[in-house]
Design an enzyme around this catalytic site. Structure first.
Site, mmCIF file in Angstrom:
data_model
loop_
_atom_site.group_PDB
_atom_site.id
_atom_site.type_symbol
_atom_site.label_atom_id
_atom_site.label_comp_id
_atom_site.label_asym_id
_atom_site.label_seq_id
_atom_site.Cartn_x
_atom_site.Cartn_y
_atom_site.Cartn_z
ATOM 1 N N ASP A 282 0.833 -1.210 0.000
ATOM 2 C CA ASP A 282 0.000 0.000 0.000
ATOM 3 C C ASP A 282 0.869 1.261 0.000
ATOM 4 O O ASP A 282 1.874 1.304 0.707
ATOM 5 C CB ASP A 282 -0.863 0.088 1.266
ATOM 6 C CG ASP A 282 -1.753 -1.124 1.497
ATOM 7 O OD1 ASP A 282 -1.326 -2.247 1.190
ATOM 8 O OD2 ASP A 282 -2.865 -0.932 2.018
ATOM 9 N N ASP B 186 -0.905 -2.611 -4.256
ATOM 10 C CA ASP B 186 -2.101 -2.630 -3.419
ATOM 11 C C ASP B 186 -2.688 -1.227 -3.475
ATOM 12 O O ASP B 186 -2.354 -0.468 -4.396
ATOM 13 C CB ASP B 186 -1.776 -3.082 -1.984
ATOM 14 C CG ASP B 186 -2.997 -3.705 -1.293
ATOM 15 O OD1 ASP B 186 -4.109 -3.159 -1.430
ATOM 16 O OD2 ASP B 186 -2.841 -4.730 -0.615
ATOM 17 N N ASP B 187 -3.529 -0.860 -2.508
ATOM 18 C CA ASP B 187 -4.123 0.469 -2.577
ATOM 19 C C ASP B 187 -3.048 1.545 -2.746
ATOM 20 O O ASP B 187 -2.025 1.530 -2.056
ATOM 21 C CB ASP B 187 -4.899 0.774 -1.289
ATOM 22 C CG ASP B 187 -6.112 -0.132 -1.125
ATOM 23 O OD1 ASP B 187 -6.913 -0.228 -2.067
ATOM 24 O OD2 ASP B 187 -6.237 -0.756 -0.051
ATOM 25 N N HIS C 197 -4.139 -0.887 -6.557
ATOM 26 C CA HIS C 197 -5.582 -1.083 -6.431
ATOM 27 C C HIS C 197 -6.369 0.218 -6.401
ATOM 28 O O HIS C 197 -7.538 0.221 -6.051
ATOM 29 C CB HIS C 197 -5.897 -1.920 -5.180
ATOM 30 C CG HIS C 197 -5.320 -3.301 -5.214
ATOM 31 N ND1 HIS C 197 -5.413 -4.187 -4.166
ATOM 32 C CD2 HIS C 197 -4.624 -3.960 -6.184
ATOM 33 C CE1 HIS C 197 -4.806 -5.330 -4.490
ATOM 34 N NE2 HIS C 197 -4.312 -5.209 -5.704
ATOM 35 N N ARG D 276 -12.518 3.059 -5.490
ATOM 36 C CA ARG D 276 -13.170 1.962 -4.748
ATOM 37 C C ARG D 276 -13.560 2.411 -3.342
ATOM 38 O O ARG D 276 -12.761 3.015 -2.627
ATOM 39 C CB ARG D 276 -12.214 0.770 -4.667
ATOM 40 C CG ARG D 276 -12.819 -0.444 -3.990
ATOM 41 C CD ARG D 276 -12.008 -1.700 -4.263
ATOM 42 N NE ARG D 276 -10.652 -1.633 -3.732
ATOM 43 C CZ ARG D 276 -9.949 -2.696 -3.329
ATOM 44 N NH1 ARG D 276 -10.480 -3.906 -3.392
ATOM 45 N NH2 ARG D 276 -8.718 -2.562 -2.884
ATOM 46 N N LYS E 242 -15.074 0.662 0.059
ATOM 47 C CA LYS E 242 -15.371 -0.644 0.646
ATOM 48 C C LYS E 242 -15.954 -0.477 2.039
ATOM 49 O O LYS E 242 -15.273 -0.039 2.954
ATOM 50 C CB LYS E 242 -14.078 -1.462 0.805
ATOM 51 C CG LYS E 242 -13.318 -1.721 -0.463
ATOM 52 C CD LYS E 242 -12.069 -2.555 -0.192
ATOM 53 C CE LYS E 242 -10.856 -1.706 0.164
ATOM 54 N NZ LYS E 242 -9.620 -2.500 0.343
#
Ligand code: NAG
Ligand code: NAG
Ligand code: NAG
Length: 384
Positions: free
Chosen positions: A197, A218-219, A240, A273, A275
């Site tokens: 991340d 990742d993020d 991500h 995104r 979540k």
């Protein structure tokens, strides 16, 4: 360490030249700093540098870390800095190998200025830990940088290369500007980087990240909780995307007033995104995505889900315990951006749990339409 005498000598020279001027000048008030032991610039380097810097942090107003080589299993720990300390990284900072939790670097304090000098880079050489498993197993990997409990502080011009796992954790901060930071884990795309991340943000307010470049797996940014967080002028690649969450199941489950602006997400699994964890409670309000360019997105152009459970769209029914309100998604430029196997826009909301949205000029195409969107606010749309 620059000694106090040379500082005095400079001061006396200045005073003399001022006094020598024929025109009367206002009286010079002796700088109280001269009596302050902290009015010193201290330079630390090589393998003793990290320990010496940690031990001396109370007595230096400026800490220069010049080619510091941090021994294995040790944190370069500057978490006890007096107010208004400046920390400058020079040359290459390295860390020796050990399997442990880290962090490798930790900085806390009030009014702290952290800068990378020209050509400086922080090189944890994460490839030594990469095994494709990230934080899910394999080698125990140290987290890189805990930027925790920083208030009215700034971090400028840091170049970070190849972190073992998560790069920058921002927690407990109030008033933190991060400007022109590069996190370059691009080697991890082919060498087993995982869960790298870029920025993980929790329980913080007034955080502004400008001009970041993040190449990772990742993020790019994940805001788990916090208020008044802005990410602008950034580039995210390989990861991500720009994420809120996952929200839910933590001690702090409130996300309020977060802006992602003028940024680009490319070669990534997701663009945008949000979540929210299924069955948990919390709040996501006032999130804005504006002027975001998407390119080469493999999974989801835009994914907003209230049934996250550790994986996306797990098939569970979206729940309503973490409402997503006052969401703005506007000027999203992603024509042809989603790969043919991916989905353009997915919105999986619980009953009555998504409201007061603004959705304007959202163009995300190239992938498939998702057939099972639920409780989509009328302004938004799940199809191109
Ligand atoms: C952070 O940036 C804002 C402008 O965006 C500025 O007003 C503020 O003084 C900065 N804070 C620090 C600690 O540099
Ligand atoms: C998530 O939900 C799916 C489908 O209901 C289930 O198979 C999976 O075990 C769940 N994962 C977790 C971590 O609870
Ligand atoms: C919707 O937005 C309006 C105007 O910003 C606000 O007054 C209202 O409380 C909001 N409703 C919800 C459910 O957030």
């Amino acid at each position: 360490m620059v000694n106090v005498f040379s500082t005095c000598a400079v001061f006396l020279a200045l005073t003399t030249s001022v006094i020598a001027k024929p025109v009367a000048e206002p009286a010079i008030t002796p700088a109280p700093k001269l009596l302050d032991k902290r009015a010193t610039s201290c330079t630390f380097s090589e393998s003793n540098g990290a320990s010496s810097a940690s031990e001396s942090q109370k007595s230096c107003s400026t800490i220069i870390l010049s080619n510091v080589a941090v021994p294995s299993g040790q944190t370069l720990d500057l978490s006890d800095l007096p107010d208004h300390t400046t920390v400058v990284f020079e040359g290459e900072t390295t860390w020796s190998y050990q399997e442990w939790d880290g962090p490798l670097l930790q900085i806390s304090g009030n009014g702290i200025t952290v800068e990378g000098a020209s050509g400086a880079y922080l090189n944890p050489d994460g490839a030594r830990w990469w095994d494709g498993k990230g934080s899910n197993g394999g080698k125990k990997k140290p987290k890189f940088f805990s930027a925790h409990d920083l208030t009215s502080s700034s971090i400028t011009n840091l170049l970070i290369q190849n972190t073992p796992v998560q790069a920058v954790s921002i927690n407990g901060c109030n008033g933190l500007n991060i400007t022109d930071m590069t996190i370059d884990n691009s080697a991890g795309d082919t060498e087993g980087g995982h869960n790298t991340d870029g920025f993980d943000i929790g329980s913080s307010t007034n955080v502004v990240i400008t001009g970041a470049n993040v190449y990772n797996q990742d993020d790019c940014v994940a805001v788990n909780s916090g208020t008044d967080i802005t990410f602008s002028g950034g580039v995210c690649s390989g990861g991500h995307g720009l994420s809120i969450g996952s929200v839910g199941g933590r001690s702090d489950n409130t996300v309020e007033t977060v802006k992602f602006e003028n940024s680009e997400v490319k070669n990534s699994v997701n663009g945008i995104r949000i979540k929210a964890t299924e069955g948990d409670t919390g709040t996501i309000t006032g999130v804005t995505y504006s002027q975001i360019i998407l390119q080469d997105i493999s999974g989801y152009g835009i994914l907003i889900e209230q049934n996250y459970n550790g994986s996306d769209l797990n098939g569970g029914t979206p729940s309503s315990g973490i409402p997503i309100t006052e969401l703005t998604v506007e000027h999203i430029s992603g024509s042809g951006a989603v790969e043919s196997g991916g989905y353009n826009v997915v919105i999986a909301c619980g009953k009555g749990a998504c409201s007061n949205w603004t959705w304007e000029d959202v163009v995300v195409t190239g992938g498939k339409d998702y057939g099972s969107c639920s409780n989509v606010p009328s302004v938004a749309s799940c199809s191109a």
